[in-house]
Design a protein around this motif. Structure first.
Motif, short mmCIF file in Angstrom:
data_model
loop_
_atom_site.label_atom_id
_atom_site.label_comp_id
_atom_site.label_asym_id
_atom_site.label_seq_id
_atom_site.Cartn_x
_atom_site.Cartn_y
_atom_site.Cartn_z
N UNK A 1 33.83 2.17 -9.92
CA UNK A 1 32.61 1.39 -9.68
C UNK A 1 32.22 0.68 -10.97
N UNK A 2 31.48 -0.41 -10.83
CA UNK A 2 31.01 -1.15 -12.00
C UNK A 2 29.74 -1.90 -11.66
N UNK A 3 28.89 -2.07 -12.68
CA UNK A 3 27.60 -2.74 -12.53
C UNK A 3 27.60 -3.96 -13.45
N UNK A 4 27.29 -5.14 -12.90
CA UNK A 4 27.43 -6.39 -13.64
C UNK A 4 26.17 -7.24 -13.45
N UNK A 5 25.76 -7.94 -14.52
CA UNK A 5 24.49 -8.68 -14.43
C UNK A 5 24.64 -10.11 -14.93
#
Length: 326
Positions: A187-191
Motif C-alpha cells: 500500500x502507499x499514500x500519495x499527495x
C-alpha cells in the motif's frame, strides 16, 4: 521495488483531488444518507443526479450521485492549475497509449476524460463554477459536519506500478507499507495538496474504489455521527472504527452508504508540504500500521470495494496479507 524519488516537475500540474461520481440505485435513499445523515450540502438536483459539496468548499460539487441500475464508481476527478495543463495532460496520456476524450460536464469548464494504466477512470478540469462561502453559516452544519473531500483510496492489482505512474503525474509518497519478503509495496499514500494523501493504493483485486474520505472538524464530530447512525437505522452501516491509524495518525471511522460504497470520516493527519519530506515505511506485519489503537480491520475492509464503470478487474500480483480481525 523502492519508492520512486519525488517528481517535483511533472508534465502537467494537478492541484488536488476534486470530486467523484457514484452510481446509486435509489437517489432518495442516497440523499437521506449523504445529506440528512452525513450533512452534505445539495448544490443542484434532478430526477437523475444530485450534486453535493462540503462546508468549506467553494467549487460547485465534490460528489455527484447518479441514478443507475447497479452500484459503481464512474470516475475520480482532479483539478489542474490552468487550462493549458489540460492540453499537457492530454499529450501525457496519449503518449502513454491511453485513450483520451474531451467531455461536457455540468458546472465544469473544459474537461479531459481518460484512465490510468491500471484502469481507474480519471477526469481533469481547470475551472468549476464557484459558489458563495458557507463555512460560517453554522445553522447549516449537521451530521458529521463534513468540511471538504480529502482523499480516495483504490484497490490496485499492482501497487508498485500504480505508485510509479502517479509519481510521473507529480504525486509524492508520504507513507507506505512494504512486504519484507518480496520487497514489493502492499500500500502507499500519495499527495498533491500537502497533507497525507489525495490518492492511496491498496493491494487487491482491482481497479476498485476502496473508499472516499471527508475531512471533519474533530473526533467528537465522528462520535456524534456514531450516535446519529446507531439511532436512525444505520447501525449496520458502521463498518470499522472509531480508531486512530498508525499510517497518517488520523482519527477515523468507516461507514457504508446504502449501496455499499465505503466512506471514511477523517481528521488529525499532518502537513507534508516540504518537497524533501522523507516517506515513512511500515512493515506489513506491524498491526499498528492500520490501527494504532482500536479494533483491527474486518475482512470486508480488505476484500470489498466499488467497481469502476468500464474497468476490467484483475487479481493482485502480490499475495501477501496483513492482519485481519477474526
Amino acid at each position: 521495488m523502492p519508492v520512486p524519488p519525488s517528481n517535483l516537475y511533472p508534465a502537467f500540474n494537478i492541484v488536488r483531488l476534486s470530486h467523484i461520481e457514484l452510481i446509486v440505485t435509489d437517489l432518495a435513499r442516497s440523499r437521506a444518507f449523504y445529506v440528512d445523515t452525513l450533512g452534505m450540502q445539495v448544490t443542484d438536483e434532478n430526477d437523475e443526479e444530485i450534486f453535493l459539496r462540503a462546508m468549506e468548499e467553494r467549487g460547485h460539487h465534490c460528489v455527484i450521485l447518479k441514478q443507475g441500475d447497479e452500484p459503481a464508481a464512474n470516475f475520480l476527478g482532479f483539478k489542474v492549475y490552468a487550462d493549458e495543463d489540460l492540453d499537457r495532460a492530454a499529450e501525457f496520456f496519449s503518449e502513454k497509449g491511453l485513450a483520451t476524450e474531451w467531455v461536457q460536464r455540468a458546472y465544469q469548464g473544459r474537461t479531459l476524460r481518460t484512465h490510468c494504466p491500471q484502469g481507474i477512470p480519471l477526469e481533469f478540469y481547470a475551472k468549476m463554477d464557484r459558489l458563495e462561502p458557507i463555512h460560517q453559516k453554522y445553522e447549516r452544519y449537521s451530521g458529521v459536519k463534513p468540511l471538504r473531500i480529502d482523499h480516495f483510496n483504490c484497490f490496485t492489482p499492482n501497487v508498485d506500478e500504480s505508485v510509479a505512474f502517479y509519481n510521473e503525474m507529480g504525486f509524492r509518497v508520504t507513507e507506505y507499507t512494504e512486504d519484507e519478503i518480496s520487497k514489493k509495496l502492499w500500500a502507499a499514500w500519495m499527495h498533491r495538496k500537502g497533507n497525507i494523501h489525495d490518492m492511496a493504493f491498496t493491494n487487491g483485486v482491482g481497479p476498485r474504489l476502496h473508499h472516499l474520505a471527508f475531512w471533519v472538524p474533530t473526533p467528537l464530530n465522528i462520535i456524534d455521527l456514531l450516535d446519529i447512525m446507531s439511532t436512525s437505522g444505520y447501525l449496520a452501516n458502521i463498518e470499522r472504527g472509531p480508531g486512530r491509524h498508525g499510517i497518517s495518525n488520523a482519527f477515523f471511522l468507516y461507514v457504508r452508504d446504502p449501496d455499499g460504497h465505503r466512506v471514511e470520516l477523517y481528521c488529525s493527519d499532518y502537513q507534508t508540504v516540504d518537497p524533501d519530506l522523507e516517506p515513512i515505511k511500515w512493515d506489513l506485519t506491524d498491526p499498528q500500521r492500520q490501527t494504532l489503537w482500536g479494533a483491527p480491520a474486518p475482512r470486508s475492509w480488505f476484500e470489498q470495494g466499488s467497481t469502476f464503470v468500464g474497468s476490467e478487474l484483475r487479481e493482485p500480483d502480490l499475495k501477501a496479507q496483513p492482519i485481519i480481525a477474526p
